[in-house]
Design a protein around this motif. Structure first.
Motif, PDB file in Angstrom:
ATOM      1  N   GLY A 177      20.201   5.503   1.225  1.00 35.37           N
ATOM      2  CA  GLY A 177      19.378   5.051   0.101  1.00 35.37           C
ATOM      3  C   GLY A 177      18.268   6.053  -0.179  1.00 35.37           C
ATOM      4  N   GLU A 178      17.172   5.522  -0.684  1.00 34.08           N
ATOM      5  CA  GLU A 178      16.043   6.404  -0.974  1.00 34.08           C
ATOM      6  C   GLU A 178      15.525   7.018   0.319  1.00 34.08           C
ATOM      7  OE1 GLU A 178      14.388   2.652  -2.664  1.00 34.08           O
ATOM      8  OE2 GLU A 178      16.436   2.898  -1.999  1.00 34.08           O
ATOM      9  N   THR A 179      14.928   8.162   0.212  1.00 35.42           N
ATOM     10  CA  THR A 179      14.391   8.798   1.415  1.00 35.42           C
ATOM     11  C   THR A 179      12.871   8.922   1.317  1.00 35.42           C
ATOM     12  OG1 THR A 179      14.892  10.887   0.390  1.00 35.42           O
ATOM     13  CG2 THR A 179      16.437  10.109   2.060  1.00 35.42           C
ATOM     14  N   THR A 180      12.305   8.161   0.391  1.00 34.00           N
ATOM     15  CA  THR A 180      10.864   8.265   0.192  1.00 34.00           C
ATOM     16  C   THR A 180      10.097   7.157   0.927  1.00 34.00           C
ATOM     17  OG1 THR A 180      11.154   6.969  -1.801  1.00 34.00           O
ATOM     18  CG2 THR A 180      11.019   9.367  -2.068  1.00 34.00           C
ATOM     19  N   LEU A 181      10.738   6.603   1.928  1.00 31.85           N
ATOM     20  CA  LEU A 181      10.104   5.492   2.645  1.00 31.85           C
ATOM     21  C   LEU A 181       8.812   5.932   3.305  1.00 31.85           C
ATOM     22  CD1 LEU A 181      12.892   3.539   4.519  1.00 31.85           C
ATOM     23  CD2 LEU A 181      11.823   3.059   2.338  1.00 31.85           C
ATOM     24  N   LYS A 182       7.844   5.016   3.258  1.00 29.21           N
ATOM     25  CA  LYS A 182       6.619   5.243   4.027  1.00 29.21           C
ATOM     26  C   LYS A 182       6.862   4.767   5.458  1.00 29.21           C
ATOM     27  CE  LYS A 182       2.912   4.845   0.634  1.00 29.21           C
ATOM     28  NZ  LYS A 182       1.698   4.070   0.347  1.00 29.21           N
ATOM     29  N   THR A 183       5.999   5.208   6.346  1.00 30.31           N
ATOM     30  CA  THR A 183       6.116   4.804   7.748  1.00 30.31           C
ATOM     31  C   THR A 183       4.980   3.847   8.102  1.00 30.31           C
ATOM     32  OG1 THR A 183       7.013   6.982   8.207  1.00 30.31           O
ATOM     33  CG2 THR A 183       6.304   5.684  10.098  1.00 30.31           C
ATOM     34  N   ILE A 184       5.330   2.781   8.787  1.00 27.76           N
ATOM     35  CA  ILE A 184       4.285   1.871   9.261  1.00 27.76           C
ATOM     36  C   ILE A 184       3.597   2.561  10.439  1.00 27.76           C
ATOM     37  CG2 ILE A 184       3.791  -0.415  10.217  1.00 27.76           C
ATOM     38  CD1 ILE A 184       6.342  -1.437   8.888  1.00 27.76           C
ATOM     39  N   ARG A 185       2.309   2.869  10.277  1.00 29.39           N
ATOM     40  CA  ARG A 185       1.630   3.662  11.301  1.00 29.39           C
ATOM     41  C   ARG A 185       0.807   2.836  12.269  1.00 29.39           C
ATOM     42  NH1 ARG A 185       2.956   8.596  10.497  1.00 29.39           N
ATOM     43  NH2 ARG A 185       3.325   9.358   8.380  1.00 29.39           N
ATOM     44  N   ARG A 186       0.507   1.602  11.873  1.00 29.40           N
ATOM     45  CA  ARG A 186      -0.280   0.776  12.804  1.00 29.40           C
ATOM     46  C   ARG A 186       0.170  -0.677  12.700  1.00 29.40           C
ATOM     47  NH1 ARG A 186      -4.102  -2.183  10.265  1.00 29.40           N
ATOM     48  NH2 ARG A 186      -4.292  -1.760   8.037  1.00 29.40           N
ATOM     49  N   GLU A 187      -0.229  -1.451  13.663  1.00 28.76           N
ATOM     50  CA  GLU A 187       0.109  -2.869  13.689  1.00 28.76           C
ATOM     51  C   GLU A 187      -0.384  -3.537  12.400  1.00 28.76           C
ATOM     52  OE1 GLU A 187       0.077  -4.767  17.703  1.00 28.76           O
ATOM     53  OE2 GLU A 187      -1.430  -6.044  16.757  1.00 28.76           O
ATOM     54  N   THR A 188       0.521  -4.187  11.672  1.00 28.64           N
ATOM     55  CA  THR A 188       0.154  -4.830  10.412  1.00 28.64           C
ATOM     56  C   THR A 188       0.437  -6.329  10.506  1.00 28.64           C
ATOM     57  OG1 THR A 188       0.821  -2.801   9.310  1.00 28.64           O
ATOM     58  CG2 THR A 188       0.479  -4.725   7.917  1.00 28.64           C
ATOM     59  N   LYS A 189      -0.619  -7.107  10.208  1.00 28.35           N
ATOM     60  CA  LYS A 189      -0.495  -8.558  10.391  1.00 28.35           C
ATOM     61  C   LYS A 189      -0.392  -9.275   9.057  1.00 28.35           C
ATOM     62  CE  LYS A 189      -2.983  -8.454  14.749  1.00 28.35           C
ATOM     63  NZ  LYS A 189      -4.041  -8.979  15.581  1.00 28.35           N
ATOM     64  N   PHE A 190       0.671 -10.056   8.923  1.00 28.85           N
ATOM     65  CA  PHE A 190       0.931 -10.811   7.699  1.00 28.85           C
ATOM     66  C   PHE A 190       0.708 -12.300   7.947  1.00 28.85           C
ATOM     67  CE2 PHE A 190       3.449  -7.820   4.998  1.00 28.85           C
ATOM     68  CZ  PHE A 190       3.663  -6.803   5.914  1.00 28.85           C
ATOM     69  N   LYS A 191       0.237 -12.966   6.910  1.00 28.62           N
ATOM     70  CA  LYS A 191       0.330 -14.423   6.891  1.00 28.62           C
ATOM     71  C   LYS A 191       1.058 -14.763   5.604  1.00 28.62           C
ATOM     72  CE  LYS A 191      -1.810 -17.304   9.245  1.00 28.62           C
ATOM     73  NZ  LYS A 191      -1.359 -18.014  10.476  1.00 28.62           N
ATOM     74  N   ILE A 192       2.121 -15.545   5.719  1.00 32.61           N
ATOM     75  CA  ILE A 192       2.916 -15.921   4.546  1.00 32.61           C
ATOM     76  C   ILE A 192       2.848 -17.443   4.434  1.00 32.61           C
ATOM     77  CG2 ILE A 192       5.200 -15.796   3.456  1.00 32.61           C
ATOM     78  CD1 ILE A 192       5.721 -13.360   5.316  1.00 32.61           C
ATOM     79  N   ALA A 193       2.406 -17.932   3.273  1.00 31.56           N
ATOM     80  CA  ALA A 193       2.128 -19.372   3.196  1.00 31.56           C
ATOM     81  C   ALA A 193       2.511 -19.942   1.851  1.00 31.56           C
ATOM     82  CB  ALA A 193       0.643 -19.612   3.465  1.00 31.56           C
TER      83      ALA A 193
END
Lengths: 487, 348
Positions: free
Chosen positions: A291-307
């Motif tokens: 697919g695309e090769t322009t993906l960003k990289t997750i560099r640090r712990e990312t916290k989501f809340k989905i509600a």
């Protein structure tokens, strides 16, 4: 025939070596007790039917708690009332063995009513011998559920009173109302004729088990002169006068002719197949699917809340996000709010994505909030960190006044996504979560739509229509104009 | 190959891979997914799944299956575990191996379905009547829910003892990536089992011994076994503890929070470490014998989602030490706030 009666059954031990004390040849039963007769009928039956080596005897709590002193079979002693539950599992472990569940009236008709009814109702392929002597024996002559009206016992010293203690329970009649049992009968051992009838019924019940026909239940009216406080020789008369008029001796149910043997189920799968089903697709690297090769990289712990509301797919969106992260070689954790919220109230989940191992999966400060409805947005917005991100479902959230002061102060980026409308336009409001995900992937380009497609294909492999619908929703969300939605 | 599973599903997969042949259970939140997964997978593999009429019946079915020589299991949460304590006493008395999973919810009474760790006393001090213990494992990840099922069955067979997996509601409900190992091979024969054939003719499982000396002998035998387990099976995780001035103690989900906090405060120059009990019984007192020798150590902070149940075991393990020991806890289904822990650490 004659010499068989004179000889001790092979299913009895010659010497009762497990019995404590010096006297190893006599039983623990009182003079005139019916247990001895019944034990003998059972022992002879299992010998004659060739079942001795394959029988497990389940002893109850009560006078027959020591049945294992006598029976030269496998033996297990059950807690009070629980023998049918124990017997159920012993039998299911070894379906070709024979299980005899031996219980008294306190055990079966008082403390164990649930266990006996349900074992009977499941049609467990066991034989229950129910010895009813209308009184508790071992504990010292207390009232049993089967004690007769006006019967004096240690706990009904003025006689059983139906106004206080109810009526004597007729267990055979109750069991016979169930569909599953194949043989339900009441008999007695108060005289030779009835002993011979009991002998016949015990053999019939054991044969039913041997033929894998299902649950058989033989209630045997039996003597307890000690606790009835009569002489052994008067016990027969006591039974005839008190027990026999109330407890009918008859075969209440016999469907042995119709009952088909229960086959043991064959495996439908190997464990490796289940393991395979649970496995996520594997990509060698994060950019490994063409697919695309322009993906960003997750560099640090990312916290989501989905509600959002229950039914908006809040929990499954969170889990899906984690799966996308896992196939991209990230770490992830997911914790749901669980319980009654699932049934129509609000729901939320905490998701963490990280390039490193995640120490704590608990989300208390939020990097990215995804809010599907107004209450969720209001509830969680103030846990979003400075310069954090909020995705909100602007199809149904119109009023932002409550959160704006905090959002401005903390420089939070607010992104409206027309998610509900996108889902509705596909004719399925359940697609709201996937539409949201589509837009999230656009704004937060760490994953590829094609990877999401592959996961969807695996997840809904038996429902191609749903795969298509999800893919469309994903794209509706993705294609929404990003800039217009930023407040 | 990774799978993304709930703790409650992983413990079932671990059990299946461990060769568990039967599951007897009764639904209860937050453990129900265990029953759901068992209902799904056991029958497909031609193993037994049965929804019992009660937890009382379920544990007695486990007793029967264990006596029959099968690897067998059940799962529940506090209110159900209370009902199972009767059967558990019989199983322990007869020295039968089995696996019981407790996904702890908030109590007492009906309480609520939020996470707590308040079954600690019930699980680690026996629970039912009489002198017995069960081996209690406390996972803190989904992978451990799976792995501990496998280890649990092994320990159960080795010692002929019921093994309990004690997880709080979060560990049961959460999802994480897991690796599924190969199925366990060569499960040992049990010559004591009621196999329903010639081998079982003299086999007996009972816990009634009217002769006092005979029953005392049974108790002494259990005692010897308990002592052997206490000597050999203590498990704990020690994380950045060697040079710590403050050691945090917690298990289950709390230990995950503590580990993150250790990392966080270490960056600020506070020397914190973590001791995480993995076996709750046997209590890992060796960990606390060890930390007594740590030169820099000033303070121990016990964090738990119960009313000091773990705290008192730690206190007993640190008997006669001059260390300050404090308790940070939440109950009622609440998680401990990281902020509260942070405050306690920075104020120490």
């Amino acid at each position: 025939m004659g010499n068989k009666i004179l000889k001790k059954s092979e299913a009895f031990y010659d010497v009762f070596f497990r019995k404590p004390g010096d006297e190893k040849k006599s039983t623990t039963y009182c003079a005139g007790c019916g247990h001895g007769i019944i034990h003998k009928l059972i022992a002879e039956a299992i010998t004659d039917l060739g079942m001795t080596e394959k029988t497990t005897f389940v002893s109850p709590v009560g006078c027959s708690v020591f049945a294992y002193y006598y029976f030269k079979t496998g033996n297990v002693e059950a807690a009070h009332g629980r023998a049918p539950a124990v017997a159920t599992a012993v039998k299911r472990s070894h379906p070709d063995s024979y299980v005899i569940c031996y219980q008294g009236d306190g055990d079966l008709a008082a403390i164990g009513t649930a266990e006996i009814l349900h074992a009977a109702n499941r049609g467990e392929n066991i034989t229950v011998i129910f010895v009813n002597n209308a009184i508790y024996g071992m504990t010292g002559g207390q009232m049993a559920p089967t004690s007769l009206l006006n019967q004096k016992t240690a706990t009904s010293p003025f006689g059983r009173d139906e106004a206080e203690e109810g009526y004597p329970l007729r267990m055979s009649e109750i069991i016979a109302t169930l569909d599953a049992p194949v043989l339900v009968a009441r008999t007695s051992v108060h005289d030779i004729k009835n002993i011979m009838q009991t002998r016949k019924l015990i053999r019939k019940a054991l044969n039913a088990q041997k033929d894998k026909k299902g649950f058989s239940f033989i209630e045997i009216l039996s003597q307890c002169p000690t606790n009835w406080k009569v002489k052994p020789e008067d016990a027969q008369e006591w039974m005839e006068k008190n027990m026999l008029p109330y407890y009918k001796r008859e075969v209440f149910k016999d469907i042995l002719d119709q009952a088909a043997p229960v086959p043991h189920p064959k495996p439908r799968k190997e464990i490796a197949e289940i393991v395979e089903l649970l496995a996520l697709p594997e990509f060698k690297t994060r950019k490994d699917n063409g697919g695309e090769t322009t993906l960003k990289t997750i560099r640090r712990e990312t916290k989501f809340k989905i509600a959002g509301f229950g039914g908006q797919g809040v929990l499954s969106l969170g889990a899906f996000l984690c799966e996308l992260a896992i196939v991209n070689h990230y770490h992830s954790t997911w914790i749901p709010s669980y319980g009654p919220e699932m049934r129509g109230g609000t729901a939320n989940c905490s998701v963490i994505l990280s390039p490193e191992e995640i120490a704590s999966p608990v989300v208390q400060e939020i990097d990215i909030l995804v809010a599907f409805n107004h209450p969720s947005l209001v509830k969680f917005h103030s846990n979003v960190k400075e310069e954090g991100l909020i995705f909100y479902n602007n199809s149904i959230i119109n009023d932002l006044s409550e959160i704006m002061p905090y959002v401005r102060r903390k420089k939070i980026q607010l992104i409206g996504v027309d998610a509900s409308n996108a889902a509705d336009s596909l004719g399925d409001p359940r697609m709201v979560n996937v539409a949201m995900l589509g837009h999230m992937i656009k704004v937060y380009p760490y994953f590829q739509l094609q990877q999401a497609d592959l996961l969807l294909e695996k997840k809904f492999s038996t429902k191609p229509r749903l795969v298509e619908l999800n893919k469309q929703a994903l794209r509706r969300g993705f294609e929404q104009d990003e800039m217009e939605n930023i407040v | 190959m990774k799978s993304f599973l709930k703790g409650n599903e992983a413990v079932v997969m671990g059990s299946l891979l461990a060769g568990c042949q039967s599951y007897y259970g009764y639904p209860i939140t937050p453990a129900s997914e265990i029953t759901h997964a068992a209902a799904n997978y056991f029958p497909q593999l031609s193993r037994t799944f049965l929804q019992a009429e009660s937890e009382v019946a379920a544990i007695n079915m486990v007793y029967g299956a264990a006596a029959a020589g099968e690897r067998t299991m059940t799962a529940s949460s506090g209110p159900g575990i209370s009902l199972m304590c009767e059967g558990l006493s019989y199983i322990a008395a007869c020295e039968l191996p089995c696996l019981i999973v407790d996904i702890m919810r908030a109590g007492p009474g009906l309480g609520n379905i939020g996470p707590e760790q308040s079954d600690y006393y019930q699980l680690t001090k026996g629970g039912g009547h009489g002198n017995y213990n069960t081996l209690v494992l406390a996972p803190n990840s989904v992978q451990e829910m799976l792995d501990f099922a496998i280890i649990g069955f092994e320990l159960a067979d080795n010692y002929r003892i019921p093994v309990i997996i004690a997880a709080d509601g979060v560990i049961g409900q959460m999802m994480e990536p897991v690796t599924l190992p190969d199925p366990v091979k060569n499960i040992p024969e049990k010559e004591w089992a009621l196999t329903g054939d010639k081998r079982a003719e003299y086999n007996l499982h009972t816990s009634i011994f009217l002769d006092h000396d005979q029953l005392e002998e049974v108790n002494l035998r259990l005692d010897r076994k308990h002592r052997q387990i206490m000597a050999n099976e203590q498990l704990f995780e020690s994380y950045r503890a060697d040079d710590a001035e403050i050691i945090l103690v917690g298990y289950g989900i709390v230990s995950r929070q503590l580990k993150a906090l250790v990392n966080q405060v270490r960056k600020q120059g506070i020397k914190a470490g973590l001791i995480r009990p993995i076996t709750l019984w046997p209590f890992p007192s060796k960990a606390f014998e060890e930390i007594r020798n740590y030169k820099a150590l000033r303070k121990v902070i016990v964090a738990e989602m119960s009313n000091g149940q773990l705290f008192w075991d730690v206190k007993a393990a640190l008997d006669n030490s001059s260390l300050e020991i404090s308790l940070i806890n939440r109950m009622g289904g609440n998680l401990i706030e990281d902020q509260d822990l942070l405050k306690e650490i920075t104020n120490s």
